[in-house]
Design a protein around this motif. Structure first.
Motif, mmCIF file in Angstrom:
data_model
loop_
_atom_site.group_PDB
_atom_site.id
_atom_site.type_symbol
_atom_site.label_atom_id
_atom_site.label_comp_id
_atom_site.label_asym_id
_atom_site.label_seq_id
_atom_site.Cartn_x
_atom_site.Cartn_y
_atom_site.Cartn_z
ATOM 1 N N THR A 300 -15.438 -12.486 4.033
ATOM 2 C CA THR A 300 -14.499 -13.125 4.949
ATOM 3 C C THR A 300 -13.154 -13.408 4.271
ATOM 4 O O THR A 300 -12.261 -13.992 4.903
ATOM 5 C CB THR A 300 -15.090 -14.472 5.421
ATOM 6 O OG1 THR A 300 -15.566 -15.162 4.250
ATOM 7 C CG2 THR A 300 -16.219 -14.282 6.404
ATOM 8 N N ALA A 301 -12.991 -13.043 3.015
ATOM 9 C CA ALA A 301 -11.768 -13.397 2.283
ATOM 10 C C ALA A 301 -10.538 -12.777 2.926
ATOM 11 O O ALA A 301 -10.542 -11.605 3.296
ATOM 12 C CB ALA A 301 -11.880 -12.923 0.833
ATOM 13 N N ALA A 302 -9.489 -13.596 3.041
ATOM 14 C CA ALA A 302 -8.227 -13.065 3.559
ATOM 15 C C ALA A 302 -7.667 -12.092 2.527
ATOM 16 O O ALA A 302 -7.524 -12.436 1.350
ATOM 17 C CB ALA A 302 -7.250 -14.210 3.809
ATOM 18 N N ASN A 303 -7.395 -10.897 2.955
ATOM 19 C CA ASN A 303 -6.845 -9.870 2.064
ATOM 20 C C ASN A 303 -5.370 -9.664 2.320
ATOM 21 O O ASN A 303 -4.605 -9.395 1.423
ATOM 22 C CB ASN A 303 -7.506 -8.513 2.364
ATOM 23 C CG ASN A 303 -8.698 -8.247 1.502
ATOM 24 O OD1 ASN A 303 -9.030 -9.018 0.613
ATOM 25 N ND2 ASN A 303 -9.346 -7.138 1.768
ATOM 26 N N ARG A 304 -5.002 -9.713 3.633
ATOM 27 C CA ARG A 304 -3.668 -9.265 4.054
ATOM 28 C C ARG A 304 -2.986 -10.443 4.740
ATOM 29 O O ARG A 304 -3.460 -10.898 5.778
ATOM 30 C CB ARG A 304 -3.802 -8.123 5.064
ATOM 31 C CG ARG A 304 -4.777 -7.045 4.666
ATOM 32 C CD ARG A 304 -4.952 -6.028 5.791
ATOM 33 N NE ARG A 304 -5.979 -6.358 6.758
ATOM 34 C CZ ARG A 304 -6.004 -5.945 8.022
ATOM 35 N NH1 ARG A 304 -5.021 -5.203 8.491
ATOM 36 N NH2 ARG A 304 -6.991 -6.287 8.835
ATOM 37 N N PHE A 305 -1.906 -10.937 4.168
ATOM 38 C CA PHE A 305 -1.193 -12.073 4.758
ATOM 39 C C PHE A 305 0.031 -11.546 5.502
ATOM 40 O O PHE A 305 0.936 -10.991 4.886
ATOM 41 C CB PHE A 305 -0.787 -13.075 3.668
ATOM 42 C CG PHE A 305 -1.983 -13.813 3.114
ATOM 43 C CD1 PHE A 305 -2.833 -13.207 2.210
ATOM 44 C CD2 PHE A 305 -2.270 -15.096 3.533
ATOM 45 C CE1 PHE A 305 -3.961 -13.868 1.726
ATOM 46 C CE2 PHE A 305 -3.388 -15.773 3.056
ATOM 47 C CZ PHE A 305 -4.234 -15.152 2.155
ATOM 48 N N ALA A 391 0.367 0.599 2.299
ATOM 49 C CA ALA A 391 -0.190 0.587 0.936
ATOM 50 C C ALA A 391 -1.722 0.566 0.984
ATOM 51 O O ALA A 391 -2.325 -0.084 1.845
ATOM 52 C CB ALA A 391 0.325 -0.628 0.169
ATOM 53 N N ASP A 392 -2.326 1.268 0.008
ATOM 54 C CA ASP A 392 -3.784 1.355 -0.087
ATOM 55 C C ASP A 392 -4.429 -0.039 -0.131
ATOM 56 O O ASP A 392 -5.471 -0.284 0.471
ATOM 57 C CB ASP A 392 -4.097 2.132 -1.383
ATOM 58 C CG ASP A 392 -5.508 2.657 -1.385
ATOM 59 O OD1 ASP A 392 -6.040 2.904 -0.284
ATOM 60 O OD2 ASP A 392 -6.081 2.805 -2.476
ATOM 61 N N ILE A 393 -3.782 -0.973 -0.820
ATOM 62 C CA ILE A 393 -4.363 -2.303 -1.014
ATOM 63 C C ILE A 393 -4.567 -3.031 0.327
ATOM 64 O O ILE A 393 -5.406 -3.923 0.433
ATOM 65 C CB ILE A 393 -3.488 -3.141 -1.985
ATOM 66 C CG1 ILE A 393 -4.297 -4.307 -2.570
ATOM 67 C CG2 ILE A 393 -2.203 -3.617 -1.315
ATOM 68 C CD1 ILE A 393 -3.675 -4.953 -3.783
ATOM 69 N N LEU A 394 -3.823 -2.613 1.367
ATOM 70 C CA LEU A 394 -3.982 -3.261 2.680
ATOM 71 C C LEU A 394 -5.142 -2.659 3.467
ATOM 72 O O LEU A 394 -5.584 -3.227 4.469
ATOM 73 C CB LEU A 394 -2.695 -3.138 3.497
ATOM 74 C CG LEU A 394 -1.458 -3.813 2.908
ATOM 75 C CD1 LEU A 394 -0.236 -3.539 3.774
ATOM 76 C CD2 LEU A 394 -1.677 -5.321 2.771
ATOM 77 N N THR A 404 -1.821 -10.405 -0.841
ATOM 78 C CA THR A 404 -0.766 -9.447 -0.491
ATOM 79 C C THR A 404 -0.019 -10.004 0.724
ATOM 80 O O THR A 404 -0.652 -10.409 1.694
ATOM 81 C CB THR A 404 -1.345 -8.074 -0.122
ATOM 82 O OG1 THR A 404 -2.182 -8.216 1.019
ATOM 83 C CG2 THR A 404 -2.147 -7.465 -1.259
ATOM 84 N N VAL A 405 1.302 -10.027 0.655
ATOM 85 C CA VAL A 405 2.087 -10.585 1.768
ATOM 86 C C VAL A 405 2.966 -9.501 2.384
ATOM 87 O O VAL A 405 3.684 -8.790 1.673
ATOM 88 C CB VAL A 405 2.980 -11.756 1.296
ATOM 89 C CG1 VAL A 405 3.752 -12.352 2.480
ATOM 90 C CG2 VAL A 405 2.135 -12.836 0.609
ATOM 91 N N VAL A 406 2.873 -9.414 3.718
ATOM 92 C CA VAL A 406 3.724 -8.508 4.498
ATOM 93 C C VAL A 406 4.462 -9.399 5.501
ATOM 94 O O VAL A 406 3.839 -10.275 6.106
ATOM 95 C CB VAL A 406 2.850 -7.492 5.284
ATOM 96 C CG1 VAL A 406 3.718 -6.555 6.117
ATOM 97 C CG2 VAL A 406 1.942 -6.707 4.345
ATOM 98 N N THR A 407 5.758 -9.194 5.668
ATOM 99 C CA THR A 407 6.461 -10.018 6.666
ATOM 100 C C THR A 407 6.628 -9.226 7.968
ATOM 101 O O THR A 407 6.632 -7.998 7.962
ATOM 102 C CB THR A 407 7.842 -10.481 6.158
ATOM 103 O OG1 THR A 407 8.536 -9.346 5.683
ATOM 104 C CG2 THR A 407 7.722 -11.490 5.050
ATOM 105 N N TRP A 408 6.749 -9.983 9.069
ATOM 106 C CA TRP A 408 6.884 -9.333 10.384
ATOM 107 C C TRP A 408 7.795 -10.168 11.274
ATOM 108 O O TRP A 408 8.027 -11.356 11.021
ATOM 109 C CB TRP A 408 5.507 -9.183 11.048
ATOM 110 C CG TRP A 408 4.770 -10.486 11.290
ATOM 111 C CD1 TRP A 408 4.014 -11.161 10.386
ATOM 112 C CD2 TRP A 408 4.747 -11.264 12.497
ATOM 113 N NE1 TRP A 408 3.502 -12.312 10.943
ATOM 114 C CE2 TRP A 408 3.928 -12.399 12.248
ATOM 115 C CE3 TRP A 408 5.314 -11.121 13.750
ATOM 116 C CZ2 TRP A 408 3.681 -13.378 13.208
ATOM 117 C CZ3 TRP A 408 5.058 -12.095 14.724
ATOM 118 C CH2 TRP A 408 4.255 -13.208 14.438
ATOM 119 N N SER A 409 8.287 -9.525 12.351
ATOM 120 C CA SER A 409 9.047 -10.298 13.332
ATOM 121 C C SER A 409 8.687 -9.899 14.760
ATOM 122 O O SER A 409 9.129 -10.534 15.706
ATOM 123 C CB SER A 409 10.557 -10.154 13.092
ATOM 124 O OG SER A 409 10.860 -8.809 12.875
#
Ligand SMILES: NC(=O)c1ccc[n+]([C@@H]2O[C@H](COP(=O)([O-])OP(=O)(O)OC[C@H]3O[C@@H](n4cnc5c(N)ncnc54)[C@H](O)[C@@H]3O)[C@@H](O)[C@H]2O)c1
Ligand SMILES: O=C[C@H](O)CS(=O)(=O)O
Length: 494
Positions: A300-305, A391-394, A404-409
């Protein structure tokens, strides 16, 4: 049991059966005298050697479980099964500190995490003690009249349980408790890295009054041999598996040969979405739980923020401050929050994933400097920002303390990113507007959504995933249904 790490021998000997393999209520050695080494991830040192089960023991375990089935399943009243499970809950809580020390030793998680796991694991015994007496059926009139329909649920039979190393107690009790409540008997194969906790639970269940043969535990270095022996045995009618999606696929194919009833709790790649109207401080606190419980080694760990651009700077700044303060080190040292990863290979895999993300354009916003004196399989808490959305990590389960942090709007865009994963286990959403958060959550391909919360696990809730994160549910009322089959009687009423 051949314990070699100082004082740990005392509690291993007091909790686990001496030989290792547990069949028909007694410890036994392997027929070929094979031994399995258990190592401490915090040091890499040997903890103990136990018997290493092979095919003869796999068959003997099914003999025991099949022999115990008629008595436990049909002849034991639900109330009696319930009281045995309740006693198991009480015993587990009484032994909480010793069991937590055992988990910390073989799994490496911080003692506070290990104690929380024992409470969670014990709660499955309590919850299913309560469910055991509530196996409801149905009675109805057929639409055409002239017939009455009576529906009942009976135990599916001998169940094979296969569990991972990351929650060695809770993943075992989340299966054993509903199976026993339903009237099934079980053969359990714990992960080779963490067999001692499962053995301790088997012994504890025996003390709680579980009859011999109802629960059998086989530690092994040959999982494929043991599990395929079970899946080929016509007496085994159920497979309940928790582990990676890759191994789950292999077992689903094998189970297909005899159409074995399966429940699959598989991998996850949880997104953590922070909206522009979120309480950023609360989101940071939730993120710490969602990411760093068990050092990030949770399905359940958050991977992608995915953080809205308008709050990204504030969120990342505060999150990095908190991550910098996390205490990494030996599990038994009070105050340590993050222990080692399970193996050296896990450390190498995550390092490769981080390097490749940085190579693809991600920014290393923070990496903790570890104490150079740490000798085990440690990985530093790390925060990556500006991660490219491809990215593969996502796309992969990180299974370690990396953010890992991705920003969005654009909400439509973030929804597409979030759902663009083969996994669909847990997700987290933070927003100050509950209606908006729920509307967004309903569109997520995730079996479990934490709304303004960084944790979703609860014995009273149906745990499980969509898409390639699994089939079926554990916990809640649904958890017992996984170990039952409906049978109905069509009664002439004319
Ligand atoms: N969805 C959930 O509830 C949940 C919970 C915990 C862990 N997990 C997942 O488990 C994984 C981590 O655990 P792991 O590394 O132990 O997973 P894994 O799939 O490698 O192993 C899980 C279990 O399967 C056994 N196994 C491995 N290969 C096998 C084979 N060929 N035949 C039969 N059995 C085999 C292992 O010995 C172990 O007992 C992660 O993907 C995590 O997300 C899922
Ligand atoms: O690894 C995932 C497990 O299911 C553990 S928990 O239920 O999230 O605690």
């Amino acid at each position: 049991m051949n314990a070699s790490t100082g004082g740990v021998a005392v509690y291993i000997d007091s909790l686990c059966p001496p030989e290792g393999i547990w069949i028909a209520g007694a410890g036994r050695a392997a027929s070929d005298d094979g031994q399995l080494e258990v190592r401490d991830p915090a040091t890499g040192r040997l903890v103990t050697r136990i018997a290493d089960a092979g095919i003869p023991e796999a068959v003997a375990a099914v003999d025991a479980a099949a022999g115990a089935l008629p008595q436990w399943g049909a002849a034991t009243p639900p109330r009696v099964r319930s009281e045995v499970l309740r006693r198991a809950f009480e015993l587990m809580m009484e032994e909480r500190n010793l069991l937590a020390a055992l988990i910390a030793r073989e799994n490496g998680k911080a003692t506070a995490d290990a104690q929380a796991e024992i409470a969670y694991a014990a709660d499955f015994f309590r919850w299913f003690a309560e469910e055991a007496v509530r196996s409801e059926g149905a009675y109805g009139e057929s639409p055409a009249g002239g017939t009455r329909t009576i529906v009942t649920h009976r135990p599916v039979g001998v169940a094979a349980l296969v569990t991972p190393w990351n929650f060695p107690a809770a993943m075992a009790t989340r299966k054993i408790a509903p199976a026993l409540a339903a009237g099934c008997t079980v053969v359990l194969k714990p992960a080779a890295e963490t067999p001692l906790t499962a053995l301790a639970i088997a012994r504890l269940l025996s003390r709680a009054g579980v009859p011999d043969g109802v629960v059998n535990v086989l530690p092994t270095s040959a999982p494929a041999d043991v599990v395929s022996t079970w899946l080929e045995d016509p007496r085994v009618r159920k497979l309940s598996f928790t582990g990676s999606t890759g191994v789950g696929r292999v077992l689903l194919r094998q189970a297909a040969d005899r159409v074995v009833n399966t429940s699959m709790e598989l991998g996850g790649n949880a997104p953590f979405v922070v909206m522009d109207d979120a309480d950023v401080d609360a989101a940071v606190q939730g993120a710490l739980v969602a990411k760093f419980r068990n050092g990030g080694q949770a399905c359940t760990a958050a991977n992608r923020f995915y953080v809205h651009a308008s709050v990204a700077e504030r969120f990342v700044g505060r999150f990095v401050d908190e991550v910098a303060g996390l205490r990494v080190g030996p599990p038994e040292v009070e105050g340590n929050q993050i222990g080692p990863l399970i193996t050296r290979r896990a450390v190498d895999d995550i390092r490769a994933l981080v390097d490749s993300a940085v190579g693809a354009g991600a920014r290393l916003a923070f990496e903790q400097q570890l104490d150079p004196g740490l000798t085990g399989y440690y990985f530093p808490p790390t925060v990556l920002t500006d991660v490219p959305d491809d990215a593969d990590i996502l796309q992969r389960e990180i299974f370690g303390p990396v953010v890992t942090v991705v920003t969005w709007s654009d909400e439509e865009q973030v929804l597409a990113w979030v759902n663009g994963s083969e996994y669909g286990l847990a997700a987290y959403v933070y927003s100050g507007d509950l209606k908006r958060a729920l509307r967004f959550s309903e569109a997520l391909d995730a079996g479990m959504v934490g709304v303004n919360r960084g944790a979703v696990s609860d014995p009273a809730a149906p745990f499980g995933g969509m898409k390639q994160s699994g089939l079926g549910r554990e916990g809640a009322r649904e958890g017992m249904r996984e170990f039952q089959e409906a049978q109905y009687f069509s009664v002439d009423w004319a």
